[in-house]
Design an enzyme around this catalytic site. Structure first.
Site, PDB file in Angstrom:
ATOM      1  N   CYS A 137     -20.703 -14.958 -16.767  1.00 15.65           N
ATOM      2  CA  CYS A 137     -20.626 -15.536 -15.430  1.00 15.65           C
ATOM      3  C   CYS A 137     -21.936 -15.208 -14.692  1.00 15.65           C
ATOM      4  CB  CYS A 137     -19.422 -14.991 -14.676  1.00 15.65           C
ATOM      5  SG  CYS A 137     -19.548 -13.242 -14.266  1.00 15.65           S
TER       6      CYS A 137
ATOM      7  N   CYS B 170     -22.446 -11.452 -13.939  1.00 16.62           N
ATOM      8  CA  CYS B 170     -22.780 -10.651 -15.119  1.00 16.62           C
ATOM      9  C   CYS B 170     -24.219 -10.914 -15.542  1.00 16.62           C
ATOM     10  CB  CYS B 170     -21.813 -10.956 -16.264  1.00 16.62           C
ATOM     11  SG  CYS B 170     -20.226 -10.117 -16.070  1.00 16.62           S
TER      12      CYS B 170
ATOM     13  N   CYS C 159     -15.320 -15.147 -18.630  1.00 16.96           N
ATOM     14  CA  CYS C 159     -16.642 -14.567 -18.885  1.00 16.96           C
ATOM     15  C   CYS C 159     -16.550 -13.565 -20.031  1.00 16.96           C
ATOM     16  CB  CYS C 159     -17.143 -13.889 -17.611  1.00 16.96           C
ATOM     17  SG  CYS C 159     -18.536 -12.776 -17.884  1.00 16.96           S
TER      18      CYS C 159
ATOM     19  N   CYS D  48     -17.202  -9.755 -18.415  1.00 19.91           N
ATOM     20  CA  CYS D  48     -16.332  -9.115 -17.421  1.00 19.91           C
ATOM     21  C   CYS D  48     -14.904  -9.633 -17.499  1.00 19.91           C
ATOM     22  CB  CYS D  48     -16.889  -9.304 -16.017  1.00 19.91           C
ATOM     23  SG  CYS D  48     -16.788 -11.007 -15.418  1.00 19.91           S
TER      24      CYS D  48
ATOM     25  N   ASP E 133       7.785  42.206   1.591  1.00 24.49           N
ATOM     26  CA  ASP E 133       9.088  42.198   0.935  1.00 24.49           C
ATOM     27  C   ASP E 133      10.100  41.452   1.792  1.00 24.49           C
ATOM     28  OD1 ASP E 133       8.101  43.648  -1.147  1.00 24.49           O
ATOM     29  OD2 ASP E 133       8.800  45.588  -0.384  1.00 24.49           O
TER      30      ASP E 133
END
Ligand SMILES: [Zn+2]
Length: 507
Positions: free
Chosen positions: A22, A25, A71, A74, A314
């Site tokens: 794409c 990318c 794509c 991706c 305690d």
């Protein structure tokens, strides 16, 4: 070199588009770090359209765009879709009040395989630009899918959430975006074969990522030292066109812990600091921890809490004076913006709910770094006690009055008390009693031989005070009994002060 690289950007972009990447990318493999381009797809198209149309005339085979297929790099995560809005809806529904966020992306392992494959492909096609040896980390300075995704969607998500997108390391609120891909296992199966072959060749290595399940870590490890030659025997370069896109799995969110601190007084002699459970059965109804934490957890909408204090008393010991410093770690709090007035109200609520048992003060939010102060000086800090004691026979004349002379930074040898041996190892420790005074309580006409007196002590933290008084069958030496020459016991003990100047006082 640099000019050479840049002049090739257009042809690299074209080539990546051709193999099925794409636009985003293609941009990130060129290494473009201008985030505005990722946010606006038309800017990328403008930047590269000119170049590609000019070149088209010279290209023999015009690029075959595979627009309808996901794509290859991706799996369509960077394509313009509205899918990210489902992330926003989910985050909104969880009701976090954090003012900023960062997205933590969790990718399926096959995306790593595809990444590696594209990079190997580029280094073959454009060896000058993507020469492996030029970059210490192995590859050309490309933009990772995670970064590109954040640049693409970060602002859009921020607008819808009305929170700032802040990816700095100090960020405390994480939106965990999990990516799913239905063909993941199928695509990773080549790793099994690759690994089996490597394993056969170097049988000295243990079979680390065997089995059918691939984790990101195991894939990373498998790919880290894999040469291009070996990789290509098992996986196509460039990657094959995917049949389906990746998608978003349900989002999870997480907020780092928030710390709330204060001081508590304990007025009850039948209340333990932490839930007291033996063999699955509660010994006392509530605890200091529960009385404080439960209300705070609810107010901050936390998913849990961890209580810590500067030492402990305690069950039958009261803590008076300014009280004992404590801190509550709130796990995954959905609310973190709480005003000073709300904290006051919260403190009030806790105190009203525990009248006669505990009271807290100085409730405040503290930075995590300050927590060390709670434990710091555990050995060095000093504590003041008041004890009501009884001598079973009258001490020699003047013995009680001259106690302060005998106890002046007196060093005790204390073996772990019998009563705590079930939870602490046997050891002998040195503890200092800095000062002690005794004052006889006038008897009310009884004929008994015993003498009651009020003992005031200042000791090093970690001193077992009850054992100092009665001697614990000779396990604490010296003891008050041995100093006075008579048998002595504690009837009631109060902590008067813990000398720790933390947290700060709240008006
Ligand atoms: Zn892509």
């Amino acid at each position: 070199m640099r000019e050479n690289q840049e002049s090739q950007h257009d042809s690299i972009f074209e080539c990546l588009t051709e193999i099925g990447c794409c636009e985003r990318c293609s941009l990130r493999y060129i290494g473009v770090k201008d985030t505005s381009l990722y946010k606006n797809l038309s800017l990328i198209q403008d930047k590269f359209r000119k170049a590609s149309s000019a070149e088209d005339e010279n290209v023999e085979n015009p690029p075959k765009r595979k627009k309808s297929c996901p794509c290859i790099a991706c799996l369509d995560l960077l394509r313009d879709t509205e899918d990210y809005k489902t992330i926003c809806d989910a985050v909104k529904a969880m009701g976090y009040d954090a003012k900023s966020f960062t997205c933590a992306l969790s990718l399926p392992p096959s995306l790593q395989l595809r990444e590696k494959s594209v990079l190997f492909f580029l280094s073959q096609r454009f060896p000058v630009v993507y020469s492996l040896s030029d970059f210490p980390n192995g590859f050309y300075n490309y933009v990772t899918l995670k970064d590109a995704w954040k640049w693409t969607y970060g602002t859009k998500i921020a607008e819808i959430l009305n929170k700032k997108n802040d990816n700095s390391p100090s960020q405390d609120f994480f939106v965990e975006v999990n990516i799913t891909y239905s063909d993941d296992e199928k695509e990773c199966s080549c790793l099994l074969q690759m690994h089996a072959d490597i394993f056969e060749r170097r049988s000295k290595y243990p079979h680390k990522y065997g089995g059918e399940v691939f984790t990101r870590k195991s894939v990373e490890a498998a790919l880290a030292d894999t040469s291009q030659e070996l990789f290509q025997q098992y996986y196509p370069c460039p990657p094959e066109t995917p049949l389906v896109p990746a998608g978003y799995a349900p989002v999870s969110c997480y907020h780092n812990s928030l710390f709330v601190a204060g001081r508590y007084n304990k007025y009850s002699r039948i209340l333990s600091q932490t839930p007291w459970v033996i063999d699955g059965e509660r010994r006392v109804e509530s605890s200091v921890q529960e009385l404080i934490s439960e209300i705070i957890v609810k107010a901050f909408k936390a998913q849990g809490s961890k209580f810590s204090a500067s030492g402990r008393e305690d069950v039958d010991v009261r803590t008076l004076g300014k009280g004992r410093p404590f801190a509550v770690e709130l796990l995954d709090p959905h609310r973190v913006h709480v005003s000073p007035q709300e904290l006051k109200d919260l403190q009030h609520e806790i105190n009203n709910n525990a009248i006669g048992r505990i009271a807290i003060r100085d409730l405040q939010i503290v930075p995590k770094e300050e927590l060390c102060k709670l434990k710091y000086g555990e050995e060095e800090k000093k504590k003041r006690y008041t004890a009501l004691c009884v001598a079973l026979t009258p001490p020699p004349p003047g013995a009680l009055e001259s106690l302060s002379e005998k106890v002046n930074d007196l060093v005790l040898h204390q073996k772990t008390p019998i009563r705590v041996l079930h939870r602490r190892p046997l050891a002998e420790r040195l503890r200092t009693v800095h000062a002690a005074t005794a004052e006889v309580v006038p008897s009310e006409g009884g004929s008994s031989e015993s003498v009651h007196f009020i003992l005031k002590l200042r000791t090093q933290a970690g001193t077992y005070v009850k054992e100092f008084v009665h001697g614990d069958f000779g396990r604490t030496e010296p003891s008050l009994g041995s100093l006075l020459g008579v048998e002595v016991d504690v009837l009631a003990l109060d902590v008067e002060e813990i000398e720790l100047d933390w947290p700060k006082e709240v008006e």
